[in-house]
Design a protein around this motif. Structure first.
Motif, short mmCIF file in Angstrom:
data_model
loop_
_atom_site.label_atom_id
_atom_site.label_comp_id
_atom_site.label_asym_id
_atom_site.label_seq_id
_atom_site.Cartn_x
_atom_site.Cartn_y
_atom_site.Cartn_z
N MET A 18 -75.64 69.44 -28.84
CA MET A 18 -76.41 70.60 -28.77
C MET A 18 -75.48 71.55 -29.12
SD MET A 18 -80.16 69.49 -27.30
CE MET A 18 -79.41 69.80 -25.62
N ILE A 19 -74.42 71.97 -27.48
CA ILE A 19 -73.93 73.23 -27.61
C ILE A 19 -72.88 73.02 -28.86
CG2 ILE A 19 -71.91 73.70 -25.97
CD1 ILE A 19 -74.08 74.32 -24.61
N ALA A 20 -72.54 72.46 -29.21
CA ALA A 20 -70.99 71.78 -30.45
C ALA A 20 -71.84 72.28 -31.42
CB ALA A 20 -70.69 70.31 -30.94
N CYS A 21 -73.22 72.12 -32.15
CA CYS A 21 -74.31 72.59 -33.29
C CYS A 21 -74.26 73.82 -33.04
CB CYS A 21 -75.33 72.20 -33.04
SG CYS A 21 -76.46 72.36 -34.45
N SER A 22 -74.90 74.54 -31.60
CA SER A 22 -74.86 76.23 -31.84
C SER A 22 -73.41 76.87 -32.44
CB SER A 22 -75.70 76.21 -30.82
OG SER A 22 -74.50 75.76 -29.19
N LYS A 23 -72.25 76.15 -31.75
CA LYS A 23 -71.17 77.39 -31.85
C LYS A 23 -70.42 76.99 -33.05
CE LYS A 23 -68.51 76.00 -27.75
NZ LYS A 23 -67.11 75.01 -26.93
N VAL A 24 -71.10 75.77 -34.29
CA VAL A 24 -71.20 75.85 -35.31
C VAL A 24 -71.62 76.46 -36.09
CG1 VAL A 24 -71.25 74.05 -37.55
CG2 VAL A 24 -69.74 73.09 -35.67
N LEU A 25 -73.35 76.33 -35.46
CA LEU A 25 -74.39 77.66 -36.61
C LEU A 25 -74.83 79.53 -36.56
CD1 LEU A 25 -77.65 75.10 -36.79
CD2 LEU A 25 -76.09 76.00 -38.57
N TYR A 26 -74.15 79.37 -35.03
CA TYR A 26 -74.15 80.61 -34.06
C TYR A 26 -72.77 81.46 -34.09
CZ TYR A 26 -78.77 79.21 -36.05
OH TYR A 26 -79.58 79.33 -37.30
N LYS A 27 -71.99 80.31 -33.41
CA LYS A 27 -70.83 80.79 -32.65
C LYS A 27 -71.42 81.16 -31.45
CE LYS A 27 -68.77 80.67 -36.81
NZ LYS A 27 -69.10 80.16 -37.40
N VAL A 28 -72.12 80.23 -30.52
CA VAL A 28 -72.60 80.20 -29.55
C VAL A 28 -72.26 79.44 -28.80
CG1 VAL A 28 -73.23 82.94 -29.37
CG2 VAL A 28 -75.19 80.76 -30.02
N GLU A 29 -72.58 78.86 -27.22
CA GLU A 29 -72.86 77.83 -26.71
C GLU A 29 -73.96 77.79 -25.84
OE1 GLU A 29 -70.35 76.90 -23.43
OE2 GLU A 29 -68.57 76.58 -24.90
N ASP A 30 -75.49 77.94 -27.23
CA ASP A 30 -76.98 77.68 -26.67
C ASP A 30 -77.30 76.61 -26.62
OD1 ASP A 30 -78.95 79.09 -26.47
OD2 ASP A 30 -79.46 80.77 -26.91
N PRO A 31 -78.22 75.98 -26.58
CA PRO A 31 -78.36 74.61 -27.01
C PRO A 31 -79.91 75.27 -27.92
CG PRO A 31 -78.42 74.13 -24.31
CD PRO A 31 -77.55 75.78 -24.97
N ASP A 32 -80.54 75.84 -27.38
CA ASP A 32 -82.12 75.91 -27.91
C ASP A 32 -81.45 77.01 -29.72
OD1 ASP A 32 -83.46 75.79 -25.63
OD2 ASP A 32 -83.85 77.91 -25.14
N LYS A 33 -80.55 77.55 -29.91
CA LYS A 33 -79.83 77.47 -31.02
C LYS A 33 -79.31 76.28 -31.40
CE LYS A 33 -79.76 82.67 -30.32
NZ LYS A 33 -78.85 83.36 -30.85
N SER A 34 -79.66 75.23 -31.23
CA SER A 34 -78.72 74.19 -31.75
C SER A 34 -80.20 73.27 -32.84
CB SER A 34 -79.13 72.65 -30.88
OG SER A 34 -78.11 72.07 -31.12
N ALA A 35 -79.39 72.73 -33.79
CA ALA A 35 -80.39 71.85 -35.07
C ALA A 35 -80.19 70.81 -34.33
CB ALA A 35 -79.25 71.71 -36.24
N ILE A 36 -79.73 70.34 -33.39
CA ILE A 36 -80.03 68.58 -32.97
C ILE A 36 -80.45 69.00 -31.56
CG2 ILE A 36 -77.77 68.58 -32.30
CD1 ILE A 36 -78.13 65.68 -32.37
N ARG A 37 -81.55 68.39 -31.26
CA ARG A 37 -82.12 68.81 -29.36
C ARG A 37 -82.41 66.78 -29.57
NH1 ARG A 37 -84.75 73.80 -29.42
NH2 ARG A 37 -83.78 74.73 -31.59
N ILE A 38 -82.43 67.03 -27.55
CA ILE A 38 -81.92 65.81 -27.30
C ILE A 38 -83.78 65.89 -26.01
CG2 ILE A 38 -81.37 64.61 -24.93
CD1 ILE A 38 -79.24 65.05 -28.35
N LYS A 39 -84.16 65.17 -25.85
CA LYS A 39 -85.77 66.11 -25.04
C LYS A 39 -86.19 64.18 -24.08
CE LYS A 39 -87.61 68.95 -27.85
NZ LYS A 39 -88.94 69.26 -27.79
N GLU A 40 -85.86 64.44 -22.28
CA GLU A 40 -85.96 63.18 -22.01
C GLU A 40 -87.39 62.89 -22.19
OE1 GLU A 40 -85.57 62.01 -16.95
OE2 GLU A 40 -85.06 64.28 -18.21
N ARG A 41 -88.02 61.58 -22.37
CA ARG A 41 -88.69 61.17 -22.34
C ARG A 41 -90.01 61.24 -20.74
NH1 ARG A 41 -86.17 56.22 -24.28
NH2 ARG A 41 -85.39 56.95 -26.60
N PRO A 42 -90.85 61.02 -21.11
CA PRO A 42 -91.76 61.83 -19.48
C PRO A 42 -91.76 60.18 -19.36
CG PRO A 42 -93.66 62.38 -21.62
CD PRO A 42 -91.45 61.40 -22.30
#
Length: 131
Positions: A18-42
């Motif tokens: 997610m960090i790598a993706c947000s760096k490419v897309l928006y030049k920031v380290e922000d997982p909320d600005k990522s095009a891939i999301r990892i979510k923990e199963r409840p």
């Protein structure tokens, strides 16, 4: 074209993708600005789910302003200048792989660049050739 695929059983939830993706897309380290999301199963079913666009193109027909298109390389892309931010495609996506961020007008989605794959330390995500 190559698309991002996943092996959720190998995911540790580290968020490097997610960090790598947000760096490419928006030049920031922000997982909320990522095009891939990892979510923990409840609950008892521990582990992680990985949400990323498979470039199926089903969202193209739902876009009333024709902002979503298939690029020459086969990747489904969003033209930010045409997008009106209605987010109909986000609700429609069968993979739940389009995301919204309050600072960005258009939906966030994978562009099939592979940055997330290169950042993943476990091989939980990989590129696979698709027809």
């Amino acid at each position: 074209m190559k698309i991002v695929k996943s092996r959720p059983d190998l995911c540790t939830g580290c968020g490097a993708c997610m960090i790598a993706c947000s760096k490419v897309l928006y030049k920031v380290e922000d997982p909320d600005k990522s095009a891939i999301r990892i979510k923990e199963r409840p609950g008892a079913e521990s582990g992680y789910d990985i949400f990323v666009c498979n470039h199926c193109g089903k969202c193209i027909s739902i876009c009333s302003v024709e902002a979503i298109y298939k690029a020459k390389n086969g990747a489904v892309r969003i033209d930010a200048e045409k997008c009106v931010g209605c987010y109909m495609c986000v609700g429609f996506c069968p993979e739940q792989a389009m995301f919204v961020h309050k600072d960005i007008n258009e939906p966030i989605k994978c562009i099939a660049c592979g940055a997330c794959v290169r950042a993943c330390p476990t091989g939980a995500i990989y590129l696979e050739e698709q027809d």
